[in-house]
Design a protein around this motif. Structure first.
Motif, short mmCIF file in Angstrom:
data_model
loop_
_atom_site.label_atom_id
_atom_site.label_comp_id
_atom_site.label_asym_id
_atom_site.label_seq_id
_atom_site.Cartn_x
_atom_site.Cartn_y
_atom_site.Cartn_z
N GLU A 1 -2.50 10.10 2.23
CA GLU A 1 -3.52 9.73 3.30
C GLU A 1 -4.00 8.16 3.17
O GLU A 1 -3.88 7.70 2.28
CB GLU A 1 -4.69 10.59 2.98
CG GLU A 1 -4.14 12.08 3.01
CD GLU A 1 -5.68 12.82 2.51
OE1 GLU A 1 -6.48 12.40 2.83
OE2 GLU A 1 -5.36 13.88 2.08
N ASP A 2 -4.03 7.60 4.47
CA ASP A 2 -4.21 6.12 4.61
C ASP A 2 -5.29 5.53 3.51
O ASP A 2 -4.95 4.58 2.88
CB ASP A 2 -4.47 5.82 6.11
CG ASP A 2 -3.24 6.03 6.83
OD1 ASP A 2 -2.18 6.36 6.36
OD2 ASP A 2 -3.50 6.27 8.20
N ARG A 3 -6.65 6.24 3.69
CA ARG A 3 -7.88 5.44 3.09
C ARG A 3 -7.44 5.53 1.48
O ARG A 3 -7.64 4.49 0.79
CB ARG A 3 -9.04 5.87 3.49
CG ARG A 3 -10.22 5.24 2.97
CD ARG A 3 -11.72 5.64 3.51
NE ARG A 3 -12.44 4.91 2.72
CZ ARG A 3 -13.55 5.61 2.25
NH1 ARG A 3 -13.61 6.96 2.11
NH2 ARG A 3 -14.26 4.82 1.33
N PRO A 4 -7.09 6.72 1.01
CA PRO A 4 -7.18 6.76 -0.45
C PRO A 4 -6.16 5.90 -0.91
O PRO A 4 -6.12 5.36 -1.93
CB PRO A 4 -7.21 8.35 -0.79
CG PRO A 4 -6.98 9.08 0.61
CD PRO A 4 -7.25 8.11 1.51
N ARG A 5 -4.90 6.14 -0.20
CA ARG A 5 -3.62 5.12 -0.76
C ARG A 5 -4.02 3.79 -0.53
O ARG A 5 -3.67 2.92 -1.48
CB ARG A 5 -2.54 5.56 0.37
CG ARG A 5 -1.20 4.77 0.06
CD ARG A 5 -0.07 5.05 0.79
NE ARG A 5 -0.43 4.72 2.19
CZ ARG A 5 -0.46 5.66 3.36
NH1 ARG A 5 -0.51 6.93 2.99
NH2 ARG A 5 -0.76 5.43 4.40
N ASP A 6 -4.80 3.27 0.42
CA ASP A 6 -5.13 1.66 0.40
C ASP A 6 -5.97 1.41 -0.76
O ASP A 6 -5.74 0.38 -1.39
CB ASP A 6 -5.87 1.49 1.58
CG ASP A 6 -5.06 1.41 2.95
OD1 ASP A 6 -3.58 1.47 2.72
OD2 ASP A 6 -5.46 1.34 4.00
N ILE A 7 -6.90 2.30 -1.00
CA ILE A 7 -7.78 2.14 -2.51
C ILE A 7 -6.61 2.01 -3.71
O ILE A 7 -7.11 1.14 -4.55
CB ILE A 7 -8.80 3.03 -2.37
CG1 ILE A 7 -9.56 3.01 -1.26
CG2 ILE A 7 -9.67 3.14 -3.81
CD1 ILE A 7 -10.82 4.37 -1.27
N LEU A 8 -6.01 2.92 -3.90
CA LEU A 8 -5.27 3.33 -5.21
C LEU A 8 -4.11 1.79 -5.07
O LEU A 8 -4.17 1.48 -6.17
CB LEU A 8 -4.39 4.27 -4.98
CG LEU A 8 -5.12 5.77 -5.15
CD1 LEU A 8 -4.07 6.98 -4.87
CD2 LEU A 8 -5.32 6.00 -6.73
N ILE A 9 -3.64 1.54 -3.87
CA ILE A 9 -2.93 0.14 -3.92
C ILE A 9 -3.59 -0.93 -4.39
O ILE A 9 -3.48 -1.67 -5.12
CB ILE A 9 -2.22 -0.10 -2.64
CG1 ILE A 9 -1.01 1.21 -2.35
CG2 ILE A 9 -1.60 -1.58 -2.35
CD1 ILE A 9 -0.56 1.09 -0.80
N SER A 10 -4.95 -1.22 -3.78
CA SER A 10 -5.75 -2.47 -4.05
C SER A 10 -6.18 -2.35 -5.65
O SER A 10 -6.59 -3.36 -6.11
CB SER A 10 -6.99 -2.26 -3.02
OG SER A 10 -7.86 -1.31 -3.48
N GLU A 11 -6.40 -1.10 -5.94
CA GLU A 11 -6.74 -1.24 -7.36
C GLU A 11 -5.51 -1.40 -8.39
O GLU A 11 -5.73 -1.10 -9.75
CB GLU A 11 -7.57 0.20 -8.02
CG GLU A 11 -8.77 0.53 -7.07
CD GLU A 11 -9.74 -0.55 -7.56
OE1 GLU A 11 -9.63 -0.94 -8.87
OE2 GLU A 11 -10.57 -1.06 -6.59
N ALA B 1 4.61 2.96 2.74
CA ALA B 1 4.38 1.61 2.36
C ALA B 1 5.49 0.72 2.14
O ALA B 1 5.46 0.26 0.76
CB ALA B 1 3.08 1.41 1.29
N PRO B 2 6.52 0.69 2.79
CA PRO B 2 7.63 0.09 2.60
C PRO B 2 7.67 -1.44 2.05
O PRO B 2 8.27 -1.79 1.01
CB PRO B 2 8.80 0.25 3.37
CG PRO B 2 7.78 0.74 4.80
CD PRO B 2 6.70 1.35 4.16
N ASP B 3 6.67 -2.10 2.69
CA ASP B 3 6.64 -3.40 2.48
C ASP B 3 6.19 -3.63 1.22
O ASP B 3 6.42 -4.63 0.33
CB ASP B 3 5.58 -4.09 3.28
CG ASP B 3 6.22 -4.25 4.59
OD1 ASP B 3 7.30 -4.22 4.90
OD2 ASP B 3 5.21 -4.50 5.77
N LEU B 4 5.15 -2.89 0.60
CA LEU B 4 4.78 -2.73 -0.83
C LEU B 4 5.75 -2.79 -1.85
O LEU B 4 6.08 -3.41 -2.86
CB LEU B 4 3.53 -1.77 -1.11
CG LEU B 4 3.25 -1.57 -2.49
CD1 LEU B 4 2.30 -2.64 -2.84
CD2 LEU B 4 2.59 -0.18 -2.79
N VAL B 5 6.70 -1.77 -1.47
CA VAL B 5 8.02 -1.78 -2.33
C VAL B 5 8.81 -2.79 -2.24
O VAL B 5 9.37 -3.23 -3.37
CB VAL B 5 8.84 -0.34 -1.99
CG1 VAL B 5 10.01 -0.22 -2.85
CG2 VAL B 5 7.91 1.06 -2.08
#
Length: 711
Positions: free
Chosen positions: A456-466, A514-518
């Motif tokens: 899911e978008d929002r929790p995934r963004d939080i996990l990535i930012s943390e 989030a392929p760009d992150l990878v």
């Protein structure tokens, strides 16, 4: 010889004791030594011996004289038969108050003698001997070597018998048993299960019959005798004990109780859940009402304690709330159970609503945690139970969980960095609130929830930012090292293997969304290297097939994104990985006789059948990813030819009935075949030489037909 009176007569006991010790040292015969000993043991009995004097007694007589007394069968004239033994035991009990002496081999080798005395008939004259034996055994239990020696020398059986006989000191036998089980439960049950079951049988019977405060006292005792290591449901005696405990608890929890009465009952219920899940609760309306009541009470307790915690009150409640967490985990499992459920659907919906409120209180509590409290095992227990909720219930409390994610990631990171938390602990293990030396692995319990949240978008963004992806990559590497260091022999699925599978699921979510992150995060390049090396080791081990499927698919998906990285450009490990991935994909299907016709049909290979439900989606995703990799790695078509897959697949498709291959499979095969034909003239020739144009038409593979028709 004449000896002066003791302290009670003269007021100068120490001086007298000193003179007696002098006589002991200088005694010319047994009668002189015996007379001095009587006075020494009188002082010991009167409690007039301090540590220094005790050491003087030991220095004067050592272990030799008490040992002689224990084995002597001739008492002095006019004395009871056990006089010498009683004196010897009094001296040993005195010595045992010194921890250094209590662990001495001369004490440990007398454990069989202590056991014999416990099992001998006890007349009124010999009660002091029994007391001395219990004092010795208690002291031995407190030493480093003691518990093991007690178990192997038969003390568990002796204590069980002493308790069941109900003679003098039977309460001490029970206390000692509880102490031994707390330290060496598995070993005790392994050696003396019938005797321990007999004790549990008596305790559970007493619990059911009791109608006074004894019932609540037994709630505190019984958890010690409910083993995690020895399934009680496997024999009739154990099952009868569980039945009595269920009836007794139903009676207790169905009554109006004070706090001090309810807490031990909830702890007893939690220990039963840990040992047996919900198997001890009978099916039917009585059992379902009891289960619902149990979870309800646990939810109320959690909310009352966590929503408005006072520091002092909170400290005393942690143990019972931790027990309630065990009951909540059972509640979650029972609400999700579809086969032979204990709960009706209406009850499930009601319980999920009530549990949602309890988990809201857990989240509220964790949001208030201060930095200096992070080492508290109760915080770990709270994070663990929240992980169980997040793993199963993804729609409720989403906002609150998203707000708590920074804390959860930070907490898991701190624990991971502090120790090596890769110890595989049983899933049911209740985290003690008294502090534990075991490494605490919070990530293991958070992974299933993180797997849902990364989709899911929002929790995934939080996990990535943390910074969760970097932490999870490190954790994957460490868990892989744990698995690789163990024997690769078939074994039950461990928490390590489950964690690795769940981590693959999290990374697959990130690769897709989030392929760009990878692409930009260096930790994924490190992960890629681990995957390249892991798959060739895993694939030959058929009991690791599900993990191998996860690793193969994740590696193929990541290879499409990281094709330009050094690890993938023609390196030996990359070629070995792709060789293993091709074997995994190519061995999944085979031809088998179709009972409804004379032709052959396509079927899942026998070695894949048992795991197919778990790996089917991964296989299709892997085929798709392999098709995407073929244009990126010029040497890949040659690897497919080397593995004989193209030849084998062409032969397979020309032999079986096209109607036995569903549309999804046709699509998966066609995607790989088209890319191979486009990338390699040699592959195209192999397909054509195996009548590829004909079977491509039969299966409706239009894209392959077109590709083969092009010059």
């Amino acid at each position: 010889p004449r000896f002066p009176a003791m302290a009670s007569d003269t007021g100068d006991g120490h001086a007298t004791l000193k003179r007696c010790l002098g006589v002991l040292r200088d005694a010319k015969n047994d009668s002189e030594q015996f007379a001095a000993l009587l006075l020494v043991t009188k002082a010991v009995k009167a409690g007039e011996v301090d540590a220094k004097t005790r050491r003087q007694i030991f220095d004067a007589i050592g272990f030799t004289f008490p040992t002689r007394l224990l084995t002597s069968r001739q008492p002095p004239a006019g004395c009871p038969p056990h006089t010498f033994r009683a004196l010897g035991l009094t001296l040993l009990a005195c010595f045992c108050t010194d921890p250094e002496l209590a662990g001495h081999s001369q004490i440990l080798n007398k454990i069989p003698t202590f056991n014999d005395i416990l099992l001998s008939p006890c007349d009124p004259d010999s009660t002091s001997m029994v007391d001395d034996v219990y004092q010795c055994l208690s002291a031995v239990l407190a030493t480093a070597r003691g518990p093991r020696e007690l178990v192997i020398k038969g003390t568990v059986s002796a204590l069980c018998q002493a308790y069941l006989n109900g003679g003098h000191g039977s309460d001490c036998a029970l206390t000692l048993l509880m102490g031994l089980l707390a330290i060496a439960e598995a070993k005790c049950w392994q050696r003396d299960a019938p005797q321990l079951l007999a004790v549990l049988s008596k305790l559970s019977g007493d619990f059911l019959k009791a109608e006074d405060m004894t019932k609540f006292e037994l709630c505190e005792v019984l958890p010690h005798f409910i083993p995690l290591s020895h399934p009680l449901t496997e024999n009739s005696q154990g099952s009868e004990c569980l039945c009595r405990l269920y009836k007794g608890l139903a009676d207790v929890l169905g009554s109006k109780l004070s706090q001090s009465q309810r807490d031990p009952a909830l702890k007893l219920a939690a220990s039963l859940v840990q040992a047996c899940g919900a198997e001890w609760i009978p099916s039917g309306s009585g059992g379902s009402k009891f289960l619902a009541l149990l979870v309800n009470l646990a939810c109320v307790e959690v909310r009352l304690t966590l929503e408005e915690p006072g520091p002092m009150e909170m400290e005393g409640k942690k143990e019972v709330v931790t027990a309630c967490y065990v009951l909540l985990e059972m509640g979650i499992q029972e609400c999700l159970r579809e086969e032979n459920p204990l709960l009706e659907n209406v009850q499930k919906m009601q319980l999920m609503r009530i549990m949602e409120e309890a988990f809201g209180a857990v989240i509220f509590y964790l949001r208030e945690v201060k930095e200096e409290e992070l080492q508290d095992p109760f915080i770990f227990a709270s994070v663990r139970v929240l992980g169980a909720w997040m793993a199963e219930e993804t729609s409720s409390l989403k906002q609150e969980i998203c707000e708590l994610l920074p804390f959860l990631v930070d907490y898991a990171r701190k624990l991971f960095k502090e120790g090596s938390p890769a110890v595989s602990l049983p899933q049911a293990e209740l985290v003690s609130t008294k502090g534990s030396a075991l490494p605490r692995d919070a990530l293991r319990f958070l992974l299933p929830g993180f797997c849902h949240l990364t989709a899911e978008d929002r929790p995934r963004d939080i996990l990535i930012s943390e910074g969760a992806p970097a932490l999870l990559c490190e954790y994957f590497l460490q868990q892989w090292e744990v698995l690789a260091s163990k024997s690769m022999a078939p074994a039950p699925l461990t928490s390590t293997e489950m964690s690795l599978q769940t981590l693959c699921g999290i990374f697959l979510n990130l690769v897709v969304t989030a392929p760009d992150l990878v692409r930009r995060d260096k930790t994924f390049s490190s992960l890629m290297v681990v995957l390249l090396n892991a798959l060739p080791l895993l694939l030959p081990q058929k009991h690791h097939l599900v993990l191998a499927a996860n690793v193969a698919t994740l590696g193929l998906m990541m290879a499409r994104i990281l094709a330009g990285s050094a690890a993938l450009q023609g390196a030996k490990s990359a070629k070995e990985f792709f060789g293993a991935a091709i074997r995994f994909l190519s061995q999944a299907h085979a031809a088998q006789a179709d009972p409804s016709s004379d032709s052959l049909a396509l079927a899942v290979s026998p070695i894949y059948v048992s795991a197919w439900d778990d790996i089917q989606e991964l296989w299709f995703l892997g085929m798709q990813a392999l098709a995407g990799c073929i244009p990126l790695f010029p040497w890949l078509p040659h690897a497919v030819l080397q593995a004989q897959w193209l030849q084998g697949l062409s032969q397979l498709l020309s032999r079986i009935a096209p109607s036995s291959v569903d549309f999804e499979l046709v699509t998966a095969f066609q995607a790989v075949l088209v890319e191979l034909a486009r990338a390699s003239e040699q592959c195209r020739d192999v397909i054509l030489s195996h009548h590829g144009t004909e079977w491509a038409s039969l299966y409706g593979m239009a894209a392959l037909e077109q590709c083969l028709a092009e010059q």
